[in-house]
Design a protein around this motif. Structure first.
Motif, PDB file in Angstrom:
ATOM      1  N   GLN A  83      20.931  34.931  34.789  1.00 46.99           N
ATOM      2  CA  GLN A  83      21.734  33.720  34.596  1.00 46.99           C
ATOM      3  C   GLN A  83      21.325  32.990  33.322  1.00 46.99           C
ATOM      4  N   GLU A 160      25.054  35.376  38.143  1.00 48.96           N
ATOM      5  CA  GLU A 160      25.901  34.293  37.632  1.00 48.96           C
ATOM      6  C   GLU A 160      26.181  34.433  36.130  1.00 48.96           C
ATOM      7  N   THR A 162      28.872  34.193  34.381  1.00 46.01           N
ATOM      8  CA  THR A 162      29.969  33.450  33.758  1.00 46.01           C
ATOM      9  C   THR A 162      29.743  31.940  33.767  1.00 46.01           C
ATOM     10  N   ARG A 170      35.442  34.396  30.439  1.00 47.12           N
ATOM     11  CA  ARG A 170      35.204  34.761  31.839  1.00 47.12           C
ATOM     12  C   ARG A 170      36.023  35.989  32.214  1.00 47.12           C
ATOM     13  N   TYR A 189      26.447  41.403  42.327  1.00 42.77           N
ATOM     14  CA  TYR A 189      27.038  40.275  41.617  1.00 42.77           C
ATOM     15  C   TYR A 189      26.806  38.989  42.386  1.00 42.77           C
ATOM     16  N   THR A 190      26.171  38.008  41.752  1.00 40.07           N
ATOM     17  CA  THR A 190      26.053  36.680  42.352  1.00 40.07           C
ATOM     18  C   THR A 190      26.855  35.692  41.512  1.00 40.07           C
ATOM     19  N   SER A 191      27.485  34.730  42.193  1.00 46.04           N
ATOM     20  CA  SER A 191      28.287  33.738  41.484  1.00 46.04           C
ATOM     21  C   SER A 191      28.499  32.531  42.379  1.00 46.04           C
ATOM     22  N   HIS A 192      28.748  31.369  41.753  1.00 49.69           N
ATOM     23  CA  HIS A 192      29.179  30.190  42.487  1.00 49.69           C
ATOM     24  C   HIS A 192      30.685  30.003  42.392  1.00 49.69           C
ATOM     25  N   TYR A 193      31.371  30.988  41.775  1.00 46.95           N
ATOM     26  CA  TYR A 193      32.817  30.920  41.638  1.00 46.95           C
ATOM     27  C   TYR A 193      33.449  31.899  42.628  1.00 46.95           C
ATOM     28  N   GLU A 196      36.079  34.525  41.576  1.00 42.76           N
ATOM     29  CA  GLU A 196      35.573  35.717  40.908  1.00 42.76           C
ATOM     30  C   GLU A 196      35.159  36.769  41.928  1.00 42.76           C
TER      31      GLU A 196
END
Length: 313
Positions: A83, A160, A162, A170, A189-193, A196
């Motif tokens: 990240q 994360e 993006t 993105r 894949y980790t994300s707060h979106y 996505e």
């Protein structure tokens, strides 16, 4: 084949249990989404996979073999895109990618080919001689990715990737991840979106407090909870707003109802024909309405139902 197999992992920091008998299996060819609120244990899982942290109990197998700190043969098959930006400010784009690739590939001729392919892959051909401080946020994220994938890893961890990039960058990053997957890489894949994760992940795990709460495809996760459509109905000025709210509250398929001005906002239970049933009840009671909006449940709805938390907590 299991690319990742984590069994009953326990990691403690004194009194804090960061991972509580955590288990995880990722198959070859997946884009696996790892979701959880801040402090849920995602980063601890990744650091244990990479053998950057010791753990108290459990086992980790990568590519079917025991993962240990000394297993450099397995580590060469992994790529990590963190990240936080992890590049050298004093090196150019080309030199950064070449340096990170050299950690895995000794042959200069082969490395040159791989670096050029990575530059082309992330679209940095016109920026090879630039130093990071001259790059926009989106371009430096692409450089971060190129440094992590240049050696053609079989397993790539995107943490994360993006964060704080513009929509165009993105989309470029997400398309690149899907292309890497099509070319043979397994992806974590980790994300707060949430959008996505819904867009690219083939399977998803929701975790919290160091435990796996639910795992499945996007559709399977949505079927685990009793959440249906979100409905918003703009009531006309002639309608009795209190009567309308009481009416829909009494419908068996409505789990939540509220008024915002003249807008009736509903969350329905899972099942077919929720919207038509609500509108039919309003019409029978001679309550008139105008604009109607309906959307199916989202992954964010599922996450909130399972964890009781907003993802950005």
């Amino acid at each position: 084949m299991n690319v990742v197999k984590v069994s009953n992992l326990v990691k403690r920091y004194k009194e804090l249990v960061a991972l509580d008998h955590f288990s995880l299996t990722i198959e070859q060819g997946e884009i696996f989404g790892l979701l959880g609120p801040n402090g849920s244990g995602k980063t601890t899982v990744i650091n244990c996979l990479l053998q950057l942290l010791t753990y108290d109990k459990g086992s980790i197998k990568l590519f079917g073999e025991d993962m240990k700190p000394s297993r450099y043969d397995l580590k060469r098959r992994i790529g990590i895109v963190p990240q936080n930006i992890a590049v050298f400010a004093q090196l150019t784009v080309y030199e950064n990618i070449d340096y990170f690739c050299s950690l895995y590939v000794g042959d200069k001729k082969e490395r040159k080919r791989l670096v050029e392919e990575a530059i082309e892959f992330v679209g940095l051909e016109d920026y090879q001689r630039f130093r990071p401080r001259k790059l926009s946020g989106g371009l430096i994220r692409r450089l971060n990715i190129a440094c992590g994938i240049a050696h053609k890893p079989e397993l790539i961890i995107f943490d994360e990737p993006t964060v704080a990039v513009d929509p165009q960058s993105r989309n470029s990053i997400l398309e690149g991840i899907q292309r890497l997957n099509r070319e043979g890489s397994t992806v974590v894949y980790t994300s707060h979106y949430m959008e996505e994760v819904e867009q690219i992940c083939t399977r998803i795990m929701i975790m919290d407090k160091g435990q796996a709460l639910a795992t499945g495809t996007n559709t399977e996760l949505k079927n685990m909870v009793d959440i249906g459509e979100r409905v918003e109905i703009e009531l006309s000025g002639e309608s009795d707003l209190t009567e309308a709210l009481q009416l829909v509250h009494g419908l068996p398929l409505v789990t939540s109802a509220s008024l915002e001005g003249t807008a009736l906002k509903l969350i329905c239970a899972r099942g077919a024909h929720s919207l038509s049933s609500v509108l039919g009840a309003l019409s029978e009671a001679s309550l008139t309405y105008g604009r109607v909006f309906s959307e199916p449940p989202t992954l964010n709805d599922v996450f909130l139902e399972i964890t009781g938390k907003e993802l950005r907590d």
